[in-house]
Design a protein around this motif. Sequence first.
Motif, PDB file in Angstrom:
ATOM      1  N   LEU A 321       2.328   1.133   3.064  1.00  0.00           N
ATOM      2  CA  LEU A 321       3.488   0.925   3.933  1.00  0.00           C
ATOM      3  C   LEU A 321       3.116   1.145   5.391  1.00  0.00           C
ATOM      4  O   LEU A 321       3.529   0.386   6.276  1.00  0.00           O
ATOM      5  CB  LEU A 321       4.622   1.873   3.529  1.00  0.00           C
ATOM      6  N   ASN A 324       1.447  -1.698   6.830  1.00  0.00           N
ATOM      7  CA  ASN A 324       2.288  -2.903   6.828  1.00  0.00           C
ATOM      8  C   ASN A 324       1.868  -3.886   5.730  1.00  0.00           C
ATOM      9  O   ASN A 324       1.766  -5.100   5.950  1.00  0.00           O
ATOM     10  CB  ASN A 324       2.260  -3.591   8.197  1.00  0.00           C
ATOM     11  N   PRO A 326       3.530  -4.388   2.387  1.00  0.00           N
ATOM     12  CA  PRO A 326       4.591  -4.017   1.443  1.00  0.00           C
ATOM     13  C   PRO A 326       4.330  -4.440   0.002  1.00  0.00           C
ATOM     14  O   PRO A 326       4.730  -3.731  -0.929  1.00  0.00           O
ATOM     15  CB  PRO A 326       5.832  -4.697   2.021  1.00  0.00           C
ATOM     16  N   LYS A 327       3.682  -5.572  -0.210  1.00  0.00           N
ATOM     17  CA  LYS A 327       3.435  -6.016  -1.591  1.00  0.00           C
ATOM     18  C   LYS A 327       2.456  -5.084  -2.293  1.00  0.00           C
ATOM     19  O   LYS A 327       2.634  -4.741  -3.475  1.00  0.00           O
ATOM     20  CB  LYS A 327       2.915  -7.447  -1.600  1.00  0.00           C
ATOM     21  N   ALA A 329       2.033  -1.972  -1.490  1.00  0.00           N
ATOM     22  CA  ALA A 329       2.781  -0.723  -1.671  1.00  0.00           C
ATOM     23  C   ALA A 329       3.653  -0.808  -2.915  1.00  0.00           C
ATOM     24  O   ALA A 329       3.728   0.142  -3.714  1.00  0.00           O
ATOM     25  CB  ALA A 329       3.647  -0.447  -0.440  1.00  0.00           C
ATOM     26  N   LEU A 330       4.308  -1.942  -3.095  1.00  0.00           N
ATOM     27  CA  LEU A 330       5.167  -2.128  -4.259  1.00  0.00           C
ATOM     28  C   LEU A 330       4.363  -1.946  -5.547  1.00  0.00           C
ATOM     29  O   LEU A 330       4.809  -1.274  -6.486  1.00  0.00           O
ATOM     30  CB  LEU A 330       5.810  -3.512  -4.210  1.00  0.00           C
ATOM     31  N   GLN A 353      11.382   4.312  -3.101  1.00  0.00           N
ATOM     32  CA  GLN A 353      10.614   3.310  -2.363  1.00  0.00           C
ATOM     33  C   GLN A 353      10.741   1.927  -3.002  1.00  0.00           C
ATOM     34  O   GLN A 353      10.852   0.910  -2.298  1.00  0.00           O
ATOM     35  CB  GLN A 353       9.142   3.728  -2.307  1.00  0.00           C
ATOM     36  N   LEU A 357      11.618  -1.764  -1.472  1.00  0.00           N
ATOM     37  CA  LEU A 357      10.589  -2.805  -1.488  1.00  0.00           C
ATOM     38  C   LEU A 357      11.015  -4.030  -2.281  1.00  0.00           C
ATOM     39  O   LEU A 357      10.670  -5.163  -1.918  1.00  0.00           O
ATOM     40  CB  LEU A 357       9.286  -2.224  -2.053  1.00  0.00           C
ATOM     41  N   GLN A 360      12.823  -6.290  -0.087  1.00  0.00           N
ATOM     42  CA  GLN A 360      11.974  -7.021   0.850  1.00  0.00           C
ATOM     43  C   GLN A 360      11.369  -8.271   0.226  1.00  0.00           C
ATOM     44  O   GLN A 360      11.096  -9.247   0.933  1.00  0.00           O
ATOM     45  CB  GLN A 360      10.856  -6.111   1.374  1.00  0.00           C
TER      46      GLN A 360
END
Length: 386
Positions: A321, A324, A326-327, A329-330, A353, A357, A360
């Motif tokens: 995260l 930057n 996000p995928k 992180a997911l 979280q 996500l 997003q």
Amino acid sequence: MSFHNLDLNGTSLMARMHGSPLRTAEDMCSPQQRRSVCRSIGLPASIKCMAFVMLLGLPGVATAQFDQVYPLRGTPMNGEFVGSTPTAVTIKVQGTDREIAVNEIRRLGFKEDPAELKQARARVLAGDYQSAMDELKKINPASVTRPIILQDLQFYLALCEGRLALSSGGDKGRAASSMLAFVRKASKSHHFFTAAETLGDLAVALGKYPEAIKYYGAISAQAPWPDYKMHAVMLEARALMAQKDFAGAEKKFASLAGVSAATAEIKRQQLLAQVGVARCQAETGSPDASIAKIEKLIAESDESDAELFGRAYNALGACYLKANKPKEALMAYLHVDVLFYDQPEIHAEALYQLSKLWEQVKKTDRAVAARNLLNDRYAGSRWASM
């Protein structure tokens, strides 16, 4: 040792709660049973499984005609309870006082124990705080004449109230007040460190991070055992991280690296501290370097350690995260949701979280499902209140 000078404005040690006397319980439990029983209060699997077996109704020990100290190893000591401090319990055995360190004790038993109190202790060890509270509420305190048993009753009532407030929800301020009242009355209790950790956990959940650090600090300053100290410093660091003092948290985590790794548990806590350092460095420096460190730790560590891997994947998600991504992180947080859902605090963070996500990536239904699960299963968690 006391908390008389501390105040909450109304408000894993869990890892050393006392266990059951059954000595062959681990053999009688499946690996899955051991994992599921051993999460909510941080005990080693072998000890908690004993409590689990007790709840299954397997044969136990006859009612004692004396007070008993059940050590981690060996047979119970039968005699008369003399007194305790936060670090030791004294019992008179055949006319001679024997002092046993608290970190070497599974549990205590008293000859006049109400049956409901015995049941409640076992249910606490199995992580079933609601059933334990139900048993405790059956006891009329006025019927308990022995002070040490009345003190034990007050402790377990406060412990169950606190753990229920932290999990399923409840008045955390009132729960903290109950535990603080216990500590003020029984500052020399062998439950002191468990009480301190519970107070710290409640303070974190209430967003009172300086108070939490103060309570955890009582453990790190006063406990004579390295693993207790390390665990408490780890909790202090996580409280600092929760208030976004990442530089302060990193120093706390890093301080654990210099401890002599004399036992497997100390080595394990040092790995957890490495995860904490990397997560803090992602916030204050390069997230890419932290990602590399955590991925290396994951690749080289024992995947059966659910807490270590759950915290590592949550930290990895936080690093992504910060970078930057996000995928990525997911996917890190999904590891926790799928594989380490039996770690309440860790799973709650991952669900929080994921609820953001999934939005997003335009998966609103999955975002709603994650949020609902967070609210349903971990209503008392600080993540559910965010």
